[in-house]
Structures are given as structure tokens and as C-alpha cells.
Design a protein around this motif. Structure first.
Motif, PDB file in Angstrom:
ATOM      1  N   ASN A  82      -1.010 -13.176  -9.093  1.00  0.00           N
ATOM      2  CA  ASN A  82      -0.279 -12.171  -8.319  1.00  0.00           C
ATOM      3  C   ASN A  82      -1.119 -10.921  -8.078  1.00  0.00           C
ATOM      4  OD1 ASN A  82       2.035 -13.615  -7.838  1.00  0.00           O
ATOM      5  ND2 ASN A  82       3.186 -12.750  -9.544  1.00  0.00           N
ATOM      6  N   MET A  83      -1.873 -10.503  -9.089  1.00  0.00           N
ATOM      7  CA  MET A  83      -2.694  -9.308  -8.926  1.00  0.00           C
ATOM      8  C   MET A  83      -3.774  -9.533  -7.873  1.00  0.00           C
ATOM      9  SD  MET A  83      -4.810  -7.098 -11.771  1.00  0.00           S
ATOM     10  CE  MET A  83      -3.303  -6.536 -12.545  1.00  0.00           C
ATOM     11  N   GLU A  84      -4.413 -10.715  -7.926  1.00  0.00           N
ATOM     12  CA  GLU A  84      -5.446 -11.026  -6.934  1.00  0.00           C
ATOM     13  C   GLU A  84      -4.857 -11.080  -5.531  1.00  0.00           C
ATOM     14  OE1 GLU A  84      -8.737 -13.817  -9.117  1.00  0.00           O
ATOM     15  OE2 GLU A  84      -6.719 -14.662  -8.875  1.00  0.00           O
ATOM     16  N   ILE A  85      -3.687 -11.700  -5.410  1.00  0.00           N
ATOM     17  CA  ILE A  85      -3.042 -11.793  -4.095  1.00  0.00           C
ATOM     18  C   ILE A  85      -2.769 -10.399  -3.541  1.00  0.00           C
ATOM     19  CG2 ILE A  85      -0.957 -12.514  -2.857  1.00  0.00           C
ATOM     20  CD1 ILE A  85      -0.746 -14.847  -4.893  1.00  0.00           C
ATOM     21  N   GLY A  86      -2.160  -9.532  -4.364  1.00  0.00           N
ATOM     22  CA  GLY A  86      -1.833  -8.184  -3.912  1.00  0.00           C
ATOM     23  C   GLY A  86      -3.048  -7.419  -3.440  1.00  0.00           C
ATOM     24  N   MET A  87      -4.132  -7.509  -4.209  1.00  0.00           N
ATOM     25  CA  MET A  87      -5.350  -6.782  -3.851  1.00  0.00           C
ATOM     26  C   MET A  87      -5.971  -7.334  -2.574  1.00  0.00           C
ATOM     27  SD  MET A  87      -5.809  -4.363  -6.069  1.00  0.00           S
ATOM     28  CE  MET A  87      -7.550  -3.957  -5.926  1.00  0.00           C
TER      29      MET A  87
ATOM     30  N   GLN B 270       0.802  -1.224   0.000  1.00  0.00           N
ATOM     31  CA  GLN B 270       0.000   0.000   0.000  1.00  0.00           C
ATOM     32  C   GLN B 270       0.832   1.270   0.000  1.00  0.00           C
ATOM     33  OE1 GLN B 270      -2.064  -1.101   3.655  1.00  0.00           O
ATOM     34  NE2 GLN B 270      -3.999  -1.268   2.543  1.00  0.00           N
ATOM     35  N   LYS B 271       2.011   1.226   0.618  1.00  0.00           N
ATOM     36  CA  LYS B 271       2.801   2.445   0.805  1.00  0.00           C
ATOM     37  C   LYS B 271       3.957   2.527  -0.191  1.00  0.00           C
ATOM     38  CE  LYS B 271       2.014   2.800   5.826  1.00  0.00           C
ATOM     39  NZ  LYS B 271       2.692   2.881   7.141  1.00  0.00           N
ATOM     40  N   LYS B 272       4.451   3.727  -0.361  1.00  0.00           N
ATOM     41  CA  LYS B 272       5.675   3.921  -1.125  1.00  0.00           C
ATOM     42  C   LYS B 272       6.848   3.410  -0.285  1.00  0.00           C
ATOM     43  CE  LYS B 272       4.049   8.031  -3.578  1.00  0.00           C
ATOM     44  NZ  LYS B 272       4.279   9.484  -3.839  1.00  0.00           N
ATOM     45  N   SER B 273       7.893   2.958  -0.952  1.00  0.00           N
ATOM     46  CA  SER B 273       9.027   2.360  -0.234  1.00  0.00           C
ATOM     47  C   SER B 273       9.644   3.318   0.771  1.00  0.00           C
ATOM     48  CB  SER B 273      10.090   1.888  -1.230  1.00  0.00           C
ATOM     49  OG  SER B 273      10.536   2.972  -2.029  1.00  0.00           O
ATOM     50  N   GLU B 274       9.653   4.607   0.437  1.00  0.00           N
ATOM     51  CA  GLU B 274      10.268   5.581   1.355  1.00  0.00           C
ATOM     52  C   GLU B 274       9.434   5.808   2.613  1.00  0.00           C
ATOM     53  OE1 GLU B 274       8.445   7.934  -2.148  1.00  0.00           O
ATOM     54  OE2 GLU B 274       9.599   6.089  -1.834  1.00  0.00           O
ATOM     55  N   ASP B 275       8.154   5.424   2.574  1.00  0.00           N
ATOM     56  CA  ASP B 275       7.282   5.587   3.743  1.00  0.00           C
ATOM     57  C   ASP B 275       7.146   4.302   4.551  1.00  0.00           C
ATOM     58  OD1 ASP B 275       6.772   8.208   2.918  1.00  0.00           O
ATOM     59  OD2 ASP B 275       5.086   7.576   1.652  1.00  0.00           O
ATOM     60  N   LEU B 276       7.924   3.297   4.205  1.00  0.00           N
ATOM     61  CA  LEU B 276       7.750   1.958   4.770  1.00  0.00           C
ATOM     62  C   LEU B 276       8.820   1.650   5.804  1.00  0.00           C
ATOM     63  CD1 LEU B 276       6.060  -0.700   4.281  1.00  0.00           C
ATOM     64  CD2 LEU B 276       7.847  -1.368   2.673  1.00  0.00           C
TER      65      LEU B 276
ATOM     66  N   VAL C 238      -4.602  -9.239  -0.117  1.00  0.00           N
ATOM     67  CA  VAL C 238      -3.769  -9.068   1.086  1.00  0.00           C
ATOM     68  C   VAL C 238      -3.820  -7.620   1.556  1.00  0.00           C
ATOM     69  CG1 VAL C 238      -1.393  -9.088   1.966  1.00  0.00           C
ATOM     70  CG2 VAL C 238      -2.235 -11.006   0.602  1.00  0.00           C
ATOM     71  N   ALA C 239      -3.740  -6.683   0.610  1.00  0.00           N
ATOM     72  CA  ALA C 239      -3.683  -5.262   0.975  1.00  0.00           C
ATOM     73  C   ALA C 239      -5.023  -4.721   1.442  1.00  0.00           C
ATOM     74  CB  ALA C 239      -3.175  -4.454  -0.217  1.00  0.00           C
ATOM     75  N   LEU C 240      -6.118  -5.174   0.796  1.00  0.00           N
ATOM     76  CA  LEU C 240      -7.405  -4.514   1.011  1.00  0.00           C
ATOM     77  C   LEU C 240      -8.480  -5.376   1.653  1.00  0.00           C
ATOM     78  CD1 LEU C 240      -7.580  -2.686  -2.447  1.00  0.00           C
ATOM     79  CD2 LEU C 240      -6.716  -1.772  -0.285  1.00  0.00           C
ATOM     80  N   GLU C 241      -8.338  -6.707   1.569  1.00  0.00           N
ATOM     81  CA  GLU C 241      -9.421  -7.576   2.034  1.00  0.00           C
ATOM     82  C   GLU C 241      -9.029  -8.480   3.192  1.00  0.00           C
ATOM     83  OE1 GLU C 241     -11.227  -9.675  -1.238  1.00  0.00           O
ATOM     84  OE2 GLU C 241     -11.073  -7.928  -2.575  1.00  0.00           O
ATOM     85  N   GLY C 242      -7.843  -8.275   3.738  1.00  0.00           N
ATOM     86  CA  GLY C 242      -7.431  -9.035   4.924  1.00  0.00           C
ATOM     87  C   GLY C 242      -7.096 -10.488   4.658  1.00  0.00           C
ATOM     88  N   LEU C 243      -6.711 -10.831   3.416  1.00  0.00           N
ATOM     89  CA  LEU C 243      -6.308 -12.208   3.119  1.00  0.00           C
ATOM     90  C   LEU C 243      -5.015 -12.530   3.862  1.00  0.00           C
ATOM     91  CD1 LEU C 243      -6.715 -14.820   1.413  1.00  0.00           C
ATOM     92  CD2 LEU C 243      -5.252 -13.740  -0.331  1.00  0.00           C
ATOM     93  N   ARG C 244      -5.008 -13.660   4.594  1.00  0.00           N
ATOM     94  CA  ARG C 244      -3.839 -14.072   5.360  1.00  0.00           C
ATOM     95  C   ARG C 244      -3.652 -15.582   5.243  1.00  0.00           C
ATOM     96  NH1 ARG C 244      -3.795  -9.360   5.022  1.00  0.00           N
ATOM     97  NH2 ARG C 244      -3.742  -7.788   6.688  1.00  0.00           N
ATOM     98  N   PRO C 245      -2.420 -16.080   5.374  1.00  0.00           N
ATOM     99  CA  PRO C 245      -2.208 -17.535   5.380  1.00  0.00           C
ATOM    100  C   PRO C 245      -2.917 -18.155   6.583  1.00  0.00           C
ATOM    101  CG  PRO C 245      -0.122 -16.356   5.115  1.00  0.00           C
ATOM    102  CD  PRO C 245      -1.153 -15.345   5.488  1.00  0.00           C
ATOM    103  N   THR C 246      -3.549 -19.290   6.369  1.00  0.00           N
ATOM    104  CA  THR C 246      -4.238 -20.006   7.443  1.00  0.00           C
ATOM    105  C   THR C 246      -3.327 -21.076   8.006  1.00  0.00           C
ATOM    106  OG1 THR C 246      -6.363 -19.641   6.351  1.00  0.00           O
ATOM    107  CG2 THR C 246      -6.275 -21.359   8.037  1.00  0.00           C
ATOM    108  N   ILE C 247      -3.125 -21.056   9.309  1.00  0.00           N
ATOM    109  CA  ILE C 247      -2.239 -22.052   9.930  1.00  0.00           C
ATOM    110  C   ILE C 247      -3.035 -23.330  10.167  1.00  0.00           C
ATOM    111  CG2 ILE C 247      -0.766 -22.574  11.903  1.00  0.00           C
ATOM    112  CD1 ILE C 247      -0.414 -19.557  12.307  1.00  0.00           C
TER     113      ILE C 247
END
Length: 485
Positions: free
Chosen positions: A397-402, A362-368, A404-413
Motif C-alpha cells: 500500500n505504501m509503494e502504491i500511494g507513493m 496529495q491533498k487534504k480532504s478539505e482541498d479536494l 501513484v501520487a508522485l511517479e505517475g503509476l497508472r493501471p495499464t489497459i
């Protein structure tokens, strides 16, 4: 200044520290006889230098040309304090050199009674035969032989003689000769490169298996549109920062050049027979990554990242994922600097979003906060190591990025995972970047996990009996998938 081997022999801690501060120096290189700096410091009893070398990542079980480890030298010269340090760092107590002698053989022969007792108390076997059929008890004087026999029997050691077994394949753990650690000049003469086999090609460029200075290498030829003088200048400024030889868990860029007639930038790195961690976990290699090896890989990666995080400035545009972690011949995980993107390479594009922290998407590299974002990536690697699955394999990759960043997708243990590893994953994947630990904080946690697992004799046998790495064309193809371009 004399070379590093002389400084270690003489115990010149200031000179050794200055040498180690230069990341282009390889602390696991060997002299003409294969003695590493750690070999010499252990041989001469330079305890302070030993501490410094171990802290910077010197390989504990590295072998010289006679297959002696630093523990052999500490034992044969009676340096009890250094022996204790090496044992604490998991030195191989029963490593055999080219004559089949273990450190206990030498401590017994030279009459270093306390050192020999320390070795046996830590688990050194008294019944291992060398090439000539002699055990450490045979090499000791009668009083020491009786003392060690009594101590071994009380520990429940099998007192039957163990015949000598040649483990020639362990030569992969030898020091790198000085000429293989390479020319100090980062610039490479294109005419000295041998391109042997094209491994892969895509829109970004080509990947070749080749040779340079008698070393097997991987050559990455980058295809960059509109190669300009400015891009050439940036390339020449950026690639030397990737020549990091000073840590065993970091795989350096060996050198670089620009290929005529079209000025395509080229970087070269070591060829890794096992390929990447992604390849080892998911591409059908010949061995199973058990829990012991998974924790070992995790510890290697954490040590490498802890070191990289000490660099100021940090390496830019490095994204930690299983494709950027290479597996060395001795099953050591090493973070590849050849997978760091240059400033002119697809700026703004996200690589491997499955391993990236939500804020990094979500952020620019300089703000991270790069250190916190890397810790999230490490948590995904931990998940990958224990599940043996590719994170979010069913998504693009596009679906993953969207997601993870916006919908709270996380790996399930999944169930059945060690509660200690589950807890570590959750801590490292904290939604609040400020609450994630630093790598130097989790290294001791992983070391403790490794200690607990390593108590099982079966786990030790699984690691120590592993065969040499493959040398076939399959290995070359494996390298490709991993390293990418």
C-alpha cells in the motif's frame, strides 16, 4: 400523514416526494402483503408517482408475497403508459408469479388488447405455461388469441408450449418487510444483538456474523484507543448519517450502539451472502463474472454514487473501492456505508490507495474535489471488472500511494478490452480532475452498453439461470475479506 403505500395508491406526489427525501426511508420495503410503493403506484395507474419512484431507484422487478412484479399489476389493470415505462426500464417481461402467470397471462385474461400487443411486441412469450398448463393464448378471447399468435409467429417465436418451471430462488428479489427495514430508531439495544460467529479480527476491531430483529447481520466492533466523551459524542452524531435506505445501490448502516463493559462502538449492517465485489472477482466464488454482469455491476455502482453525490453535505471519509461494494442476494452491487470511516478512526491514514486519485493522495480532504476523485476510483473499478485483476497487486500500500501520487503509476489497459469501456475508463481517469465526467452523465452510457450486450440470448440465460447464493461458512469467511473493519 398516512403511510407511503396509501400515498402511492392515492397518487399524492407531494407526500411521496417528501417521504423519499428522507434517506432513512426504504422505497423497496413492502406492506403486509409484500406490495412495494411501486407495486401500488403501478396498480392504481399513478404515472407521476411511478416516474418519481423509478428515478429514485425503485427496483423494477421486485416481487410481492405472491411473486407479482409491478409489471404484473400494470398489465392486469391495463395501464399502458406505465407498462411502457417499466419495459423501458428492463422489467422482466416473462416473470412468473406463484401461479406461473406472466404479465401477458393477465393482460390476455382481462382483455387489455393493446397492453397484450405491447408486451408481445417487446418480447413477451405467448407459449409459456402457468402451473395449470395454460398459455396466455389460452387465457385470451379468440380474437385476441389469434392476433397475438400472428404477431408472435411474425417475430419468429417458438410456438411450442413451454412447461412451467418453478423458480423459487427468485424470492431473493421480494420486497423487504417493514419490520426488516428496521426500527426507525438508529440506536440499538446491545442486549438484543446475538453474536453467532466471529468472522475476523485485526487491530481495528472484530467482525461478527449475528442476528438482530430476526435479520442476519454483520456486527463490526471497533477497537478505539482512549475512548473519550468527545469520541462518543462524535460517534452518536456520525452514524445516523450512514442509515441511507432510500436507494437500492446503497447498503445502509442499520444501527449502532456501544458495547459494555468497555465502551467499544458497534455498527451493524446487512449480511451479504456473496460478500464484496472484491471477493466475487478475486476470491474464487462459484460463478464467472461475464461481460454482461460486469457492465451491470458498473451501472449499479454508478447509480449508487450518482445518488450519494446528490446528498448535501456529502458522506465524508468514504473511499470507493471493490471492498466497499457489496453484492446483494439478487446480484445487485451496493455501496456499503459500514465501510465509511469515522472522524476519530485513524485520522490521516490512507485506505486502499490503489483506487484513490493522485490528488486524493496529495491533498487534504478539505482541498479536494471529492466528486472528481470518486470518478477516478470508479475508473479503477471498471479496470478491475474487465481485467479480473487486483490493481497493483505486486506492490505494498505504501509503494502504491507513493508511485501513484508522485511517479505517475497508472493501471495499464490490456488488449482485447471493449473499445467502448476503454474509452469510458480513459475519460473517467483524466489527469485533470475538472475534465472527469459526473456519475449522472455516465449512467446513460452504461445503460446503452447494457442494452447492446443484452441483445444476446446467451447473456440473458446466464443471468436468469443463476442459482441462489451460498449459505455456508465459506460465505461468512468471504464476507470478512470484503467488508474489512
Amino acid at each position: 400523514m398516512d403511510d407511503i403505500f396509501t400515498q402511492c395508491r392515492e397518487g399524492n406526489a407531494v407526500a411521496v416526494r417528501l417521504w423519499l427525501d428522507n434517506t432513512e426511508n426504504d422505497l423497496n420495503q413492502g406492506d403486509d402483503h409484500g406490495f412495494s410503493p411501486l407495486h401500488w403506484a403501478c396498480r392504481e395507474g399513478r404515472s407521476g408517482v411511478v416516474d418519481m419512484l423509478i428515478m429514485r431507484g425503485a427496483r423494477i422487478n421486485v416481487m410481492n408475497r405472491g411473486d407479482d412484479t409491478p409489471l404484473h399489476l400494470a398489465a392486469s389493470h391495463g395501464h399502458r403508459e406505465i407498462l411502457a415505462k417499466l419495459i423501458q426500464c428492463k422489467a422482466d417481461l416473462n416473470a412468473a408469479n406463484e401461479h406461473g402467470n406472466t404479465p401477458l397471462h393477465y393482460a390476455s385474461f382481462w382483455g387489455h388488447d393493446e397492453v397484450a400487443e405491447d408486451l408481445v411486441a417487446s418480447g413477451a412469450q405467448v407459449s409459456i405455461c402457468n402451473k395449470y398448463g395454460e398459455t396466455p393464448l389460452d387465457k385470451a378471447k379468440p380474437h385476441l388469441s389469434n392476433l397475438l399468435r400472428d404477431k408472435a409467429e411474425k417475430q419468429g417465436q417458438n410456438m411450442n408450449k413451454v412447461p412451467f418451471k418453478d423458480t423459487f430462488w427468485k424470492g431473493t428479489m421480494r420486497t423487504r418487510p417493514r419490520n426488516a427495514t428496521l426500527n426507525k430508531h438508529a440506536g440499538v439495544d446491545f442486549k438484543q444483538l446475538s453474536f453467532l460467529t466471529k468472522i475476523n479480527e485485526n487491530q481495528s476491531g472484530e467482525l461478527w456474523q449475528g442476528r438482530w430483529q430476526a435479520n442476519e447481520i454483520v456486527v463490526k466492533v471497533l477497537h478505539i484507543r482512549d475512548w473519550t466523551t468527545r469520541k462518543s459524542r462524535d460517534f452518536n452524531e456520525e452514524y445516523p448519517k450512514l442509515r441511507i435506505f432510500s436507494h437500492p445501490n446503497v447498503l445502509p448502516v442499520l444501527g449502532a450502539c456501544q458495547a459494555p463493559p468497555a465502551p467499544h462502538p458497534i455498527i451493524i449492517t446487512h449480511w451479504m451472502p456473496y460478500g464484496s465485489l472484491f471477493n466475487v472477482l478475486h476470491e474464487g466464488t462459484n460463478f464467472v463474472v461475464d461481460q454482461t454482469q460486469a457492465v451491470k455491476f458498473a451501472l449499479d455502482i454508478a447509480c449508487g454514487m450518482a445518488f450519494l453525490h446528490t446528498l448535501e453535505p456529502m458522506i465524508p471519509r468514504h473511499n470507493l473501492n471493490s471492498r466497499s461494494v457489496m453484492i446483494d442476494e439478487d446480484m445487485t452491487a451496493r455501496i456499503s456505508m459500514a465501510d465509511v470511516k469515522f472522524s476519530f478512526q485513524c485520522p490521516g491514514r490512507m485506505y486502499s490507495p490503489a483506487w484513490m486519485a493522485p490528488e486524493a493522495l496529495q491533498k487534504k480532504s478539505e482541498d479536494l474535489n471529492r466528486r472528481s476523485a470518486d470518478m477516478w476510483s470508479f475508473a479503477v473499478l471498471l479496470w478491475e471488472l474487465v481485467t479480473r485483476e487486483v490493481p497493483f497487486a505486486d506492490l505494498s500500500n505504501m509503494e502504491i500511494g507513493m508511485k501513484v501520487a508522485l511517479e505517475g503509476l497508472r493501471p495499464t489497459i490490456p488488449p482485447g478490452i471493449s473499445p467502448h469501456i476503454c474509452k469510458l475508463m480513459r475519460i473517467c481517469m483524466n489527469e485533470d480532475p475538472a475534465k472527469r465526467p459526473k456519475f449522472d452523465m455516465i449512467v446513460p452510457i452504461l445503460e446503452k452498453m447494457q442494452d447492446n450486450i443484452y441483445q444476446t440470448p446467451l447473456s440473458r440465460a446466464t443471468i436468469s439461470s443463476r442459482p441462489p447464493p451460498p449459505r455456508s461458512n465459506i460465505g461468512l469467511r468471504d464476507t470478512v475479506v470484503v467488508s474489512g473493519i
